[in-house]
Design a protein around this motif. Structure first.
Motif, PDB file in Angstrom:
ATOM      1  N   LEU A 178     -66.894   3.417  27.056  1.00  0.00           N
ATOM      2  CA  LEU A 178     -66.980   1.960  27.271  1.00  0.00           C
ATOM      3  C   LEU A 178     -65.575   1.385  27.398  1.00  0.00           C
ATOM      4  O   LEU A 178     -64.671   1.776  26.657  1.00  0.00           O
ATOM      5  N   PHE A 179     -65.412   0.443  28.316  1.00  0.00           N
ATOM      6  CA  PHE A 179     -64.094  -0.172  28.542  1.00  0.00           C
ATOM      7  C   PHE A 179     -64.209  -1.681  28.408  1.00  0.00           C
ATOM      8  O   PHE A 179     -65.073  -2.285  29.029  1.00  0.00           O
ATOM      9  N   PHE A 180     -63.318  -2.231  27.620  1.00  0.00           N
ATOM     10  CA  PHE A 180     -63.343  -3.670  27.375  1.00  0.00           C
ATOM     11  C   PHE A 180     -62.047  -4.327  27.855  1.00  0.00           C
ATOM     12  O   PHE A 180     -60.992  -3.688  27.889  1.00  0.00           O
ATOM     13  N   VAL A 183     -56.370   3.695  21.599  1.00  0.00           N
ATOM     14  CA  VAL A 183     -57.234   3.719  20.418  1.00  0.00           C
ATOM     15  C   VAL A 183     -58.686   3.763  20.883  1.00  0.00           C
ATOM     16  O   VAL A 183     -59.079   3.027  21.790  1.00  0.00           O
ATOM     17  N   ALA A 199     -62.955   4.194  19.547  1.00  0.00           N
ATOM     18  CA  ALA A 199     -63.954   4.255  18.471  1.00  0.00           C
ATOM     19  C   ALA A 199     -65.069   5.170  18.956  1.00  0.00           C
ATOM     20  O   ALA A 199     -65.535   5.042  20.092  1.00  0.00           O
ATOM     21  N   ASN A 259     -68.820   6.122  18.336  1.00  0.00           N
ATOM     22  CA  ASN A 259     -70.019   5.578  17.685  1.00  0.00           C
ATOM     23  C   ASN A 259     -69.654   4.457  16.710  1.00  0.00           C
ATOM     24  O   ASN A 259     -70.130   4.384  15.586  1.00  0.00           O
ATOM     25  N   GLN A 260     -68.760   3.585  17.176  1.00  0.00           N
ATOM     26  CA  GLN A 260     -68.376   2.347  16.490  1.00  0.00           C
ATOM     27  C   GLN A 260     -67.473   2.525  15.278  1.00  0.00           C
ATOM     28  O   GLN A 260     -67.310   1.584  14.489  1.00  0.00           O
ATOM     29  N   ASP A 261     -66.888   3.715  15.138  1.00  0.00           N
ATOM     30  CA  ASP A 261     -65.865   3.888  14.112  1.00  0.00           C
ATOM     31  C   ASP A 261     -64.575   4.346  14.781  1.00  0.00           C
ATOM     32  O   ASP A 261     -64.608   5.254  15.611  1.00  0.00           O
ATOM     33  N   TYR A 262     -63.471   3.750  14.355  1.00  0.00           N
ATOM     34  CA  TYR A 262     -62.186   4.204  14.902  1.00  0.00           C
ATOM     35  C   TYR A 262     -62.062   5.696  14.646  1.00  0.00           C
ATOM     36  O   TYR A 262     -62.426   6.198  13.572  1.00  0.00           O
ATOM     37  N   ALA A 314     -65.739   4.094  22.703  1.00  0.00           N
ATOM     38  CA  ALA A 314     -65.215   2.822  23.202  1.00  0.00           C
ATOM     39  C   ALA A 314     -63.699   2.880  23.242  1.00  0.00           C
ATOM     40  O   ALA A 314     -63.057   3.259  22.258  1.00  0.00           O
ATOM     41  N   ILE A 333     -60.521   0.902  23.023  1.00  0.00           N
ATOM     42  CA  ILE A 333     -60.276  -0.396  22.361  1.00  0.00           C
ATOM     43  C   ILE A 333     -58.859  -0.869  22.656  1.00  0.00           C
ATOM     44  O   ILE A 333     -57.902  -0.409  22.032  1.00  0.00           O
ATOM     45  N   PRO A 334     -58.697  -1.830  23.552  1.00  0.00           N
ATOM     46  CA  PRO A 334     -57.351  -2.388  23.769  1.00  0.00           C
ATOM     47  C   PRO A 334     -56.891  -3.104  22.497  1.00  0.00           C
ATOM     48  O   PRO A 334     -57.698  -3.393  21.619  1.00  0.00           O
ATOM     49  N   PRO A 335     -55.588  -3.390  22.418  1.00  0.00           N
ATOM     50  CA  PRO A 335     -55.107  -4.197  21.290  1.00  0.00           C
ATOM     51  C   PRO A 335     -56.007  -5.423  21.106  1.00  0.00           C
ATOM     52  O   PRO A 335     -56.347  -6.083  22.087  1.00  0.00           O
ATOM     53  N   VAL A 336     -56.397  -5.675  19.869  1.00  0.00           N
ATOM     54  CA  VAL A 336     -57.407  -6.700  19.595  1.00  0.00           C
ATOM     55  C   VAL A 336     -56.765  -8.073  19.397  1.00  0.00           C
ATOM     56  O   VAL A 336     -55.618  -8.186  18.962  1.00  0.00           O
TER      57      VAL A 336
END
Lengths: 142, 90, 142, 90
Positions: free
Chosen positions: B16-18, B61, B63, B65-68, B82, B84-87
């Motif tokens: 997944l890409f956000f 970075v 995750a 299954n929703q864990d880093y 996923a 995860i770009p810098p949040v």
């Protein structure tokens, strides 16, 4: 404990009302609001995006961790996503506690950890028509 | 797919890409197959090759299954990874 | 800046709404609430009393001092007096700022100084019918 | 009353009592006359004598005309002197 990632406007009074009990002497409501400037540029609107399932789960984990670290009664967090305009509340954190010191510390820790750990992103739209993803924080596993 | 199958077995993971990573990849989701036993690092390399221009940062970075998860994490069939770009919440 | 010593219930949302401007990224609303216990005794009600003119003036001075020490946009403080019951808001402090760090620090400083400097007193009424003035802080000129 | 009048001139000040001090004094307000040039300390002593039993603490904090004032502050005619018990707002 209550956590939500929502596309609807946040009911901040409702959030604060959720956390208070008769044993509490302090309730702190932090609200993050969309402001009209960032690093010298004029901002006209924002879009927030989240990895929703993980963001909710991370927020719950942060609240549980903070609740165990400080003498607080309850916490509630709402983060809005989607398109927001200046003055909209993007995040609200309500904390109740018997004494204010714990409430202040817990409130602060939730927002600091939210900004470091929760997968949410922010697209800024500027007065000149440009837009850009805000340079965020390298996420730290909590 | 169970462990211990014949060599050549592959695992299929959903990437997944956000946010800015979605812009870089031009998609919010990719299904990628990797040799069984592959780790997160191998998936990231596969994704880099997929991008027209690799604008992903040196350290990505993710995750699982929703864990880093660390780059050494072994992926199993059906994992959701996923990127995860810098949040920037709050 | 807005300061009031009032016998009416405090409109906390209204207070928070007073301070926000489009340049603000953070609004913090602290509410002190009447809780049902104090030093091990069950409290059923409170009466707050103030030297009203001086209390208002002191609160204004505290807000001005805090506003000059931190990068905040605006502050509003309401303190209720008279008879209150469990769950009633006795004090509310709203602070707005471009950035949250200043908002948290300013909010905290207002409540700490309020408790040390402002001539307000609290009579606790207990479940057993007794009542007592809460042992307070020797006031420090701010 | 102007300064420089004949010896024997007196000043009249209003003392206010709140909370536990009102309970101790049995009143919320006293009009007290003192010799001209008297300070806050002299007023506090006069008030102690007024109380049936002196339950005021050794150190009493007062505000003169709504500002905290030291025991050495000279009182002038018409001053409002508030006796401020330990405060407990919030």
């Amino acid at each position: 404990m209550f956590v939500t990632i929502t596309r609807e406007p946040i009911d901040t009074s409702g959030l604060a009302g959720r956390v208070r009990s008769d044993a509490d002497g302090a309730v702190i409501l932090f609200t993050g609001v969309v402001r009209n400037h960032h690093e010298g540029r004029q901002v006209v609107a924002l879009r927030y995006e989240a990895y929703e399932a993980m963001a909710s789960e991370k927020l719950r984990a942060i609240c549980a961790s903070v609740a165990s670290a400080y003498e607080v009664t309850d916490l509630a967090v709402a983060h809005r996503i989607g398109d927001l305009t200046i003055g909209d509340v993007s995040v609200a954190i309500a904390v109740s506690a018997p004494h204010r010191d714990a409430a202040y510390k817990a409130s602060r820790e939730v927002i600091e950890r939210l900004k470091r750990e929760v997968p949410i992103w922010k697209l800024e739209r500027y007065a000149d028509g440009e837009e850009a993803w805000v340079k965020g924080a390298i996420p730290e596993p909590g | 797919m169970a462990a211990g199958e014949a060599p050549g077995t592959r695992v299929r993971v959903t990437s997944l890409f956000f946010a800015v990573y979605r812009d870089i990849l031009g998609t919010s989701e990719l299904e990628i197959e990797l040799p069984e036993g592959s780790n997160v690092k191998a998936l990231i390399e596969a994704v880099r090759k997929h991008a027209a221009v690799d604008e992903l940062p040196r350290h990505v970075v993710v995750a699982v299954n929703q864990d880093y998860a660390s780059p050494e994490t072994i992926l199993v069939d059906g994992d959701e990874v996923a990127f995860i770009p810098p949040v920037a919440g709050g």
